[in-house]
Design an enzyme around this catalytic site. Structure first.
Site, PDB file in Angstrom:
ATOM      1  N   ASP A 150       0.832  -1.201   0.000  1.00  0.00           N
ATOM      2  CA  ASP A 150       0.000   0.000   0.000  1.00  0.00           C
ATOM      3  C   ASP A 150       0.873   1.260   0.000  1.00  0.00           C
ATOM      4  OD1 ASP A 150      -2.855  -1.311   1.338  1.00  0.00           O
ATOM      5  OD2 ASP A 150      -0.946  -2.262   1.795  1.00  0.00           O
ATOM      6  N   ARG A 153       2.345   1.799  -3.373  1.00  0.00           N
ATOM      7  CA  ARG A 153       1.330   2.397  -4.249  1.00  0.00           C
ATOM      8  C   ARG A 153       1.185   3.895  -3.970  1.00  0.00           C
ATOM      9  NH1 ARG A 153      -2.842  -2.660  -3.265  1.00  0.00           N
ATOM     10  NH2 ARG A 153      -2.242  -3.898  -5.088  1.00  0.00           N
ATOM     11  N   HIS A 177      -4.190  -3.764   6.294  1.00  0.00           N
ATOM     12  CA  HIS A 177      -4.016  -3.890   4.844  1.00  0.00           C
ATOM     13  C   HIS A 177      -5.397  -4.152   4.274  1.00  0.00           C
ATOM     14  CE1 HIS A 177      -2.634  -4.895   0.893  1.00  0.00           C
ATOM     15  NE2 HIS A 177      -2.946  -6.178   1.003  1.00  0.00           N
TER      16      HIS A 177
END
Length: 316
Positions: A150, A153, A177
């Protein structure tokens, strides 16, 4: 940790094999052993990787094997589990993957394994909790991939938005998550400068940050909708985590780490920035969260705690 850089992978699906393939390109391990409930698949995957060794980076032994191979491994990475389908959340598959992780971890420990377990199976925070409970290993030696993907990203999208190298974006996704994750924006920096100050100077709208976070939060679902599974990003993320451990890097990564009061929470694994070295999690990095972010973190913890107590604990 065993000086031999031996890595055992349990689960030869897309995620596990993306990680395995990445090591042919980066090197850094001496031996890779593949374990799968479908042993023939593990053998086939090992053969396929072996045939690339003449062009790989560094010398490496690759083979399929059984759980006895875990005995002298430095790290065991667990990616085994059911595949999340379109319309499902990571939490929806908790009960099925609990039974899988319980069996896998028991078999790992029967070998005499005494290294570090890295968990990537979803829901990863809860599955890391399962692996630690079943293995009995010290909490710092059972690590979940947490929000490491994450965060990657987020940094990619922030890099595109600001036109600054992602290596200079210092921002983290924290929490589960999953859907209850969040970004502590007041702790985000570009180089050594606070992100919010930069946005103010450039006249950028703070609502852009919410849009970026939404893209991060929904990224997995969007990829699954288009190609049924997500694996390259997490494969490379696991490679990064394994290197951080084996190379004793003392690097900060957002992993699923056991909480012992660092953020006012205890008794569960959740994604936080932590210093990673050859002993596993050296320490959790304590950020000063404002009231809004602390409330988000607490809510994320409650989401996971309800899964742990309501679904997982009765199965262990």
């Amino acid at each position: 940790m065993n000086e031999k850089r031996k890595l055992v992978l349990v689960g030869t699906g897309f995620v596990g094999m993306s990680m395995a393939y990445s090591f042919l390109n980066t090197g850094g391990i001496d031996e890779l052993v593949l374990i799968d409930v479908n042993h023939d698949k593990a053998v086939g995957e090992a053969m396929d990787l072996q045939h690339g060794l003449p062009y790989a980076r560094g010398k490496m032994t690759i083979k399929a094997g059984g759980y006895e191979e875990c005995k002298d491994a430095s790290i065991v990475v667990i990616t085994a589990g059911v595949t999340m389908k379109e319309g499902e959340s990571r939490l929806d598959i908790a009960a099925k993957d609990t039974m899988i992780l319980k069996s896998v971890t028991e078999n790992i420990m029967k070998s005499g394994f005494d290294g570090i377990i890295v968990v990537a199976s979803n829901p990863v925070d809860s599955m890391t909790y399962v692996a630690q409970k079943v293995s009995g290993l010290p909490k710092e030696r059972v690590i979940g991939s947490g929000t490491i993907l994450d965060t990657a990203r987020l940094r990619y999208l922030m890099s595109e938005y600001l036109d600054v190298s992602s290596s200079n974006i210092h921002a983290y996704i924290m929490g589960e998550h999953g859907d209850s994750s969040f970004v502590p924006w007041t702790n985000a920096y570009v180089g050594c400068k606070n992100l919010l100050d930069i946005l103010d100077e450039q006249g950028k709208d703070l609502s852009d940050l919410h849009e970026i976070y939404t893209q991060v939060q929904q990224a997995g679902y969007e990829i699954i909708k288009r190609k049924r599974s997500t694996y390259y990003g997490i494969g490379l993320s696991l490679n990064r985590l394994v290197h951080a451990i084996l190379d004793d890097e003392n690097v900060i990564l957002t992993v699923s780490a056991y909480q012992e009061g660092e953020y006012g929470q205890e008794g569960l694994y959740i994604g936080v920035p932590a210093i990673i070295n050859r002993n596993g999690i050296r320490e959790i990095v304590k950020l000063e969260l404002n009231e809004v972010d602390q409330a988000k973190f607490d809510a994320s913890c409650e989401t996971l705690r309800s899964i742990n107590t309501g679904t997982i604990d009765p199965l262990l």
